[in-house]
Write an enzyme that holds these catalytic residues in place. Structure first.
Site, PDB file in Angstrom:
ATOM      1  N   CYS A 251       0.447  -1.010  -0.052  1.00 13.84           N
ATOM      2  CA  CYS A 251      -0.244   0.260  -0.069  1.00 13.84           C
ATOM      3  C   CYS A 251       1.013   0.914  -0.282  1.00 13.84           C
ATOM      4  O   CYS A 251       0.484   2.028   0.884  1.00 13.84           O
ATOM      5  CB  CYS A 251      -1.033   0.048   1.253  1.00 13.84           C
ATOM      6  SG  CYS A 251      -2.177  -1.542   1.441  1.00 13.84           S
ATOM      7  N   ALA A 252       1.364   1.727  -0.960  1.00 10.83           N
ATOM      8  CA  ALA A 252       3.031   1.725  -1.281  1.00 10.83           C
ATOM      9  C   ALA A 252       2.276   3.492  -1.606  1.00 10.83           C
ATOM     10  O   ALA A 252       3.768   4.903  -1.161  1.00 10.83           O
ATOM     11  CB  ALA A 252       4.029   1.589  -2.324  1.00 10.83           C
ATOM     12  N   ALA A 253       1.162   3.913  -1.922  1.00  9.96           N
ATOM     13  CA  ALA A 253       1.305   5.214  -3.052  1.00  9.96           C
ATOM     14  C   ALA A 253       0.797   6.388  -1.383  1.00  9.96           C
ATOM     15  O   ALA A 253       0.808   6.123  -0.895  1.00  9.96           O
ATOM     16  CB  ALA A 253       0.707   4.760  -4.017  1.00  9.96           C
ATOM     17  N   GLY A 255       4.427   6.645  -2.570  1.00 14.25           N
ATOM     18  CA  GLY A 255       5.974   6.166  -2.479  1.00 14.25           C
ATOM     19  C   GLY A 255       6.679   7.540  -1.747  1.00 14.25           C
ATOM     20  O   GLY A 255       7.930   7.015  -1.635  1.00 14.25           O
ATOM     21  N   GLY A 256       6.289   7.706  -0.130  1.00 10.50           N
ATOM     22  CA  GLY A 256       7.043   8.269   0.307  1.00 10.50           C
ATOM     23  C   GLY A 256       8.478   7.501   1.189  1.00 10.50           C
ATOM     24  O   GLY A 256       9.365   7.591   1.271  1.00 10.50           O
ATOM     25  N   LYS A 257       7.617   6.631   1.185  1.00  9.59           N
ATOM     26  CA  LYS A 257       7.803   5.058   3.196  1.00  9.59           C
ATOM     27  C   LYS A 257       9.494   4.787   1.299  1.00  9.59           C
ATOM     28  O   LYS A 257      10.377   4.343   2.265  1.00  9.59           O
ATOM     29  CB  LYS A 257       7.449   4.794   3.398  1.00  9.59           C
ATOM     30  CG  LYS A 257       5.999   5.274   4.322  1.00  9.59           C
ATOM     31  CD  LYS A 257       5.450   4.676   4.809  1.00  9.59           C
ATOM     32  CE  LYS A 257       4.766   5.443   5.403  1.00  9.59           C
ATOM     33  NZ  LYS A 257       3.317   6.220   4.523  1.00  9.59           N
ATOM     34  N   ASP A 274       0.584  -1.389  -4.632  1.00  9.01           N
ATOM     35  CA  ASP A 274      -0.764  -0.190  -4.444  1.00  9.01           C
ATOM     36  C   ASP A 274      -1.750  -1.010  -5.117  1.00  9.01           C
ATOM     37  O   ASP A 274      -1.341  -1.541  -6.373  1.00  9.01           O
ATOM     38  CB  ASP A 274      -0.487   0.792  -3.838  1.00  9.01           C
ATOM     39  CG  ASP A 274      -1.691   1.466  -3.506  1.00  9.01           C
ATOM     40  OD1 ASP A 274      -1.487   1.972  -2.411  1.00  9.01           O
ATOM     41  OD2 ASP A 274      -2.665   2.091  -4.009  1.00  9.01           O
ATOM     42  N   ASP A 300      -3.909  -6.313  -5.728  1.00 10.66           N
ATOM     43  CA  ASP A 300      -4.731  -6.346  -4.204  1.00 10.66           C
ATOM     44  C   ASP A 300      -3.580  -6.652  -3.522  1.00 10.66           C
ATOM     45  O   ASP A 300      -3.625  -7.929  -3.525  1.00 10.66           O
ATOM     46  CB  ASP A 300      -6.164  -6.943  -5.085  1.00 10.66           C
ATOM     47  CG  ASP A 300      -7.222  -6.898  -3.364  1.00 10.66           C
ATOM     48  OD1 ASP A 300      -6.557  -6.776  -2.564  1.00 10.66           O
ATOM     49  OD2 ASP A 300      -7.975  -6.806  -4.148  1.00 10.66           O
ATOM     50  N   CYS A 372      -2.254   5.578   9.652  1.00  7.98           N
ATOM     51  CA  CYS A 372      -2.520   6.751   9.873  1.00  7.98           C
ATOM     52  C   CYS A 372      -3.983   7.575  10.519  1.00  7.98           C
ATOM     53  O   CYS A 372      -4.305   8.560  10.348  1.00  7.98           O
ATOM     54  CB  CYS A 372      -1.954   8.113   8.612  1.00  7.98           C
ATOM     55  SG  CYS A 372      -3.385   7.378   7.536  1.00  7.98           S
TER      56      CYS A 372
END
Length: 426
Positions: A251-253, A255-257, A274, A300, A372
């Site tokens: 669930c990367a979008a 992409g900051g991490k 993602d 998914d 978050c």
């Protein structure tokens, strides 16, 4: 396009039609002059922060609500009241520009009504403002279900959470160590008269004293620095990636991490997955600006067998889909788009993804579960349930009766975030 008209249209799309502010606002900015972008953002963000208060005042000033095709003009009234109540724009200018917006919105016959309502508000402002905050929704700027949840979960500090949600978020930077240390980049900022403060735990984080356009940041286009809240930067601290490892950012979008992992280590491979193809474009854009390389996959997370046939991962960062109740100060529309029953549905989704990702982790590997959110159902309760049903999972860095770290909004000026570190027994 008239800025007030654009703001009314954005509020209509968010509040009445359920669009995200992150979708509606950029679209509206395309129709106004660049110099007015900040004003439009201020009006939209502010009106959504204090929506119940504005609604209460507008309803008190109207004999009957505006409905149907006239509904956007209700939101134009909210725009006018917000300016008069919260902004430093001269009252005559705020009223005149808001009334003028009726023409842009193709409702010139409503000029008189809009003008009368706003003039009435000016005359009765003290009384109407007092009435607008006489109930909890108006006083705290949150829907009743969310206030109830916060009071139950955080009886000692729910008010400080509410206060933090209703203020403007600071601008945090993540310094790219491939180019500079944090101290070196802080010195570069100071040369441009940009003052900043380092974070106590997020080792690459600097908080700007005043937000600025990214084009003003030294080396932004060259990838020297990125914008990312300090709480999100702590993902690297808890994941603790090492050189030569196979790492999954789930669930990367946007992409900051993913980028932070690559900035700090030399892994064998980083896979960023993602389910949102549109948001994955942001991952590609960020990686390109930072001159970093990752394997980006649209898929998914509940069904990894459909998109991954490689070996198991050494480390997995699972930044799970969540209610985003920890980032309301950055996305005030969350308060009005979320519903109480969303939490349970999200908790089920998180549980499914967590179980699926666990199967992709090597024995001896580390999985960091992150959200978050600040709801216990999505965070501590989620991790407790996972530990109870997963015999080969060990929690590290916290106690099983109170698993993980819950960061609340405003804590060291961070967003609300949650982290739990899980080790898969060999």
């Amino acid at each position: 396009m008239n800025v007030r008209a654009a703001a009314a249209q954005v509020l209509f799309e968010v509040v009445d039609q359920g669009y995200s502010l992150s979708v509606a606002l950029p679209a509206a900015q395309q129709n106004i002059k660049p110099r007015d972008h900040a004003l439009l953002q201020e009006i939209c963000f502010g009106a959504l922060r204090f929506l119940p208060r504005l609604e209460s005042t507008a309803n008190a000033l109207m004999d009957k609500p505006l409905k149907g095709k006239q509904r956007v003009f209700h939101h134009l009234i909210l725009v006018g009241i917000y300016q008069l109540s919260f902004m430093r724009i001269p009252a005559h200018a705020a009223v005149a520009e808001t009334v003028e917006a009726t023409g842009t919105l193709r409702g010139p016959r409503l000029r008189g009504l809009i003008n009368a309502v706003l003039r009435n508000y000016q005359r009765q402002q003290e009384t109407l403002d007092a009435q607008a905050i006489s109930h909890d929704a108006g006083r705290y700027g949150h829907p009743s279900w969310l206030l109830s949840l916060l009071k139950t979960s955080y009886p000692q500090n729910w008010q400080s959470i509410v206060d933090a949600n209703n203020i403007k978020a600071p601008m945090w930077l993540r310094v790219n160590r491939a180019h500079h240390t944090r101290d070196q980049y802080q010195a570069l900022l100071l040369e441009q008269d940009i003052e900043s403060t380092p974070h106590s735990q997020a080792e690459d984080a600097l908080k700007l004293e005043r937000p600025c356009d990214v084009t003003s940041l030294p080396g932004f286009a060259e990838g020297w620095v990125s914008v990312q809240d300090a709480a999100a930067q702590l993902a690297l601290h808890y994941l603790d990636p090492q050189d030569g490892e196979l790492i999954l950012d789930c669930c990367a979008a946007p992409g900051g991490k993913t980028a932070h992992i690559l900035e700090r280590t030399h892994p064998k491979q980083v896979v960023a997955i993602d389910s949102d193809e549109y948001r994955l474009k942001r991952v590609d854009e960020n990686l390109e600006r930072l001159q970093l390389d990752a394997t980006v996959i649209c898929g998914d997370a509940r069904t990894p067998q459909k998109w991954w046939q490689g070996e198991q991962f050494d480390r997995i960062l699972l930044d799970a889909p969540c209610s985003a109740t920890g980032v309301i100060r950055r996305h005030p529309d969350i308060k009005w788009l979320r519903r109480a029953n969303d939490i349970e549905a999200l908790a089920h989704l998180q549980s499914d993804i967590l179980d699926a990702m666990w199967q992709q982790l090597k024995p001896g590997g580390t999985l960091v579960y992150a959200t978050c959110s600040i709801t216990t159902q999505e965070n501590r309760d989620q991790v407790k349930a996972f530990l109870q049903r997963t015999n080969n999972a060990t929690l590290v860095g916290s106690e099983t009766d109170n698993p993980g770290r819950q960061i609340l909004p405003g804590e060291e000026d961070m967003d609300g975030f949650y982290y739990a570190v899980l080790i898969k027994q060999a």
